[in-house]
Design an enzyme around this catalytic site. Structure first.
Site, PDB file in Angstrom:
ATOM      1  N   GLU A   1       0.804  -1.228   0.000  1.00  0.00           N
ATOM      2  CA  GLU A   1       0.000   0.000   0.000  1.00  0.00           C
ATOM      3  C   GLU A   1       0.836   1.277   0.000  1.00  0.00           C
ATOM      4  O   GLU A   1       0.752   2.089   0.925  1.00  0.00           O
ATOM      5  CB  GLU A   1      -0.932   0.027   1.225  1.00  0.00           C
ATOM      6  CG  GLU A   1      -1.849  -1.175   1.313  1.00  0.00           C
ATOM      7  CD  GLU A   1      -2.903  -1.045   2.419  1.00  0.00           C
ATOM      8  OE1 GLU A   1      -2.753  -0.168   3.286  1.00  0.00           O
ATOM      9  OE2 GLU A   1      -3.867  -1.822   2.402  1.00  0.00           O
TER      10      GLU A   1
ATOM     11  N   GLU B   1      -5.339  -8.608   0.731  1.00  0.00           N
ATOM     12  CA  GLU B   1      -5.926  -8.313   2.054  1.00  0.00           C
ATOM     13  C   GLU B   1      -7.408  -8.064   1.853  1.00  0.00           C
ATOM     14  O   GLU B   1      -7.815  -7.363   0.919  1.00  0.00           O
ATOM     15  CB  GLU B   1      -5.346  -7.042   2.696  1.00  0.00           C
ATOM     16  CG  GLU B   1      -3.970  -7.187   3.279  1.00  0.00           C
ATOM     17  CD  GLU B   1      -3.469  -5.893   3.935  1.00  0.00           C
ATOM     18  OE1 GLU B   1      -4.292  -5.091   4.428  1.00  0.00           O
ATOM     19  OE2 GLU B   1      -2.244  -5.690   3.936  1.00  0.00           O
TER      20      GLU B   1
END
Ligand code: BG6
Length: 456
Positions: free
Chosen positions: A164, A360
């Site tokens: 991320e 995720e």
């Protein structure tokens, strides 16, 4: 029954700083998190800092047995840069021993290790020089990546460079929940650019290492949905996707920073400092796969009072509350499983159907102890959340999207930055009052059945 493809990856993700513990021992040097906690412990939920994470450094063998128990065939975590190379140059032999035994243990139990290189944990020695603001960070990261492939390339065959990257850019330079917690859009752009180049240096180091395997990047996706079909709202959606999706996926998969993003930063006087050869580097090293973290969508509308040239992201799009939204009331995030199908189709149609996996997905719940019955957290809400998301993912796969796995966040409840242990996500509960003791939740039993059946 919804069956998933053969050899589908079922697993979970975590990161070194959130699970290892031993934050200041065994040769590890401090990261921004260690230092920030020293400076301002009151910012951290219940004042629990990064030293006190779930102690995987000591407990990894037991944890790997627990992974096996619920049928995980893969697990992503990260390597700590500050543990492996405490001063950026010198190899820490204790770290090498720890990681080698940990990875070997995973392999011995039939669990594929997927290793990520950077999960928000900037070493302090580099932060003192400006962190990702300085060009030096790019070559330093390249050296770290090269070292990792040399030391562990025989054990690990699936790598990712960053987790991320947009989060550390936004959270540290536009908002205030990562260090240095400032508002500076010019620096944010420069940090983003250096992060992107560091990613490419790592991919280059991997290709040059000659090691067997694949390398990718883990991106958080928050697909944007416009309030209406008006030109203005659709323009806002386009900008939101440009920043939140295309900014990294385009260069990593297609080899080019989107020209619209270049024009936008140029018009606003935000063009980052570049060097000759950068463009060629970006062109030459596409990733082998993508990991997409999906939690929530973004709802946008046209900005009410935009500046041009822009001075902040609010000049491009504004948040909008969809009246029909369904919320995770504990975390305050919208639940919208269909976005996973939309992402699957986007990757298929616009990114040459590159192999990808859900790296995720999960549901954070505060105060989970109130759901304990007969010694087990009865987290039916998590099971429902995951089944709904898996149904949409399955639809995408059935329609030809090249998805090879589903990882949840996370396996054992873990420490999460300023939120510390506030929101729990694991298949196993961690008891902070009792030396991080683990106990299986109902969702762990559900996951076991899911993996045994390769579907549900
Ligand atoms: C993910 C991050 O986006 O969200 C993790 O990769 C983080 O590092 C997780 O822990 C959950 O975040 P939070 O704020 O709900 O605890």
């Amino acid at each position: 029954m919804k069956k998933f493809p053969d050899n589908f990856l079922w697993g979970a993700a975590a990161s070194a700083p959130q699970t290892e513990g031993h934050g200041s021992t065994d040769g590890k040097s401090p990261t921004t998190w260690d230092k920030w906690f020293e400076m301002a412990p009151e910012k951290f939920f219940n004042q629990i800092g990064p030293e006190d994470t779930s102690d995987v450094y000591d407990l990894y063998q037991e944890d790997v047995n627990r992974m096996k128990e619920i049928g995980m065939n893969s697990y992503r975590t990260s390597i700590s840069w500050a543990r492996l190379l405490p001063d950026g140059e010198t190899l820490n032999p204790e770290a090498v021993d720890f990681y080698r035994s940990y990875f070997q243990c995973l392999l011995d139990n039939g669990i594929e290790p997927i290793m990520n290189l950077f999960h928000f944990d900037m070493p302090w020695w580099l932060m003192k020089k400006g962190g990702w603001e300085t060009r030096e960070s790019v070559s330093a990261f390249g050296f770290y990546a090269k070292t990792v492939f040399e030391e562990f390339g025989d054990l690990v065959h699936r790598w990712s460079t960053f987790n991320e990257p947009l989060v550390h850019i936004e959270a540290a330079y536009l908002q205030e929940f990562h260090y240095p917690a400032i508002h500076d859009i010019k620096k944010a752009v420069q940090v983003g650019y250096h992060t992107l180049l560091a990613h490419f240096e790592a991919v280059k180091a991997f290709r040059e290492s000659g090691k067997i395997g694949e390398i990718g990047i883990i991106l958080n996706v928050t697909p944007a949905y416009a309030r209406s079909n008006s030109d203005e709202d659709l323009q806002a959606k386009e900008y939101a996707d440009l920043i939140a999706i295309k900014s990294f996926i385009d260069p990593c998969v297609l080899g080019e920073i989107p020209s619209k993003l270049i024009d936008l930063t140029k018009a606003a006087g935000l063009t980052p400092q570049t060097q000759e050869g950068d463009k060629a580097l970006i062109k030459e090293y596409p990733v082998d796969f993508l990991g997409l973290n999906y939690y929530q969508p973004m709802r946008v509308q046209a900005p009410s009072n935009p500046n041009y040239p822009i001075t902040s992201l609010e000049d491009l799009f504004e948040p909008y509350i969809w009246p029909e939204r369904r919320m995770n009331p504990y975390r305050g995030w919208e639940i919208y499983p269909k976005a996973l199908y939309d992402m699957a189709m986007l990757i298929k149609n616009e990114y040459r159907n590159i192999p990808w996996y859900v790296s995720e997905n999960g549901m954070g719940v505060e105060g989970e102890e109130k759901f304990i019955k007969d010694g087990m957290v009865q987290d039916d809400y998590r099971i429902e959340f995951m089944e709904e998301h898996l149904a949409e993912l399955h639809r995408g796969i059935t329609e030809g999207s090249n998805c090879f796995g589903y990882h949840t966040w996370t396996f054992v409840d873990c420490w999460s930055w300023l939120n510390a242990y506030k929101n729990r996500y694991g298949f196993y509960r961690v008891d902070l009052e009792n030396n991080f003791a683990r106990s299986l939740k109902k969702s762990g039993l559900w996951f076991k059945e899911l993996t045994e059946n390769n579907g549900f």
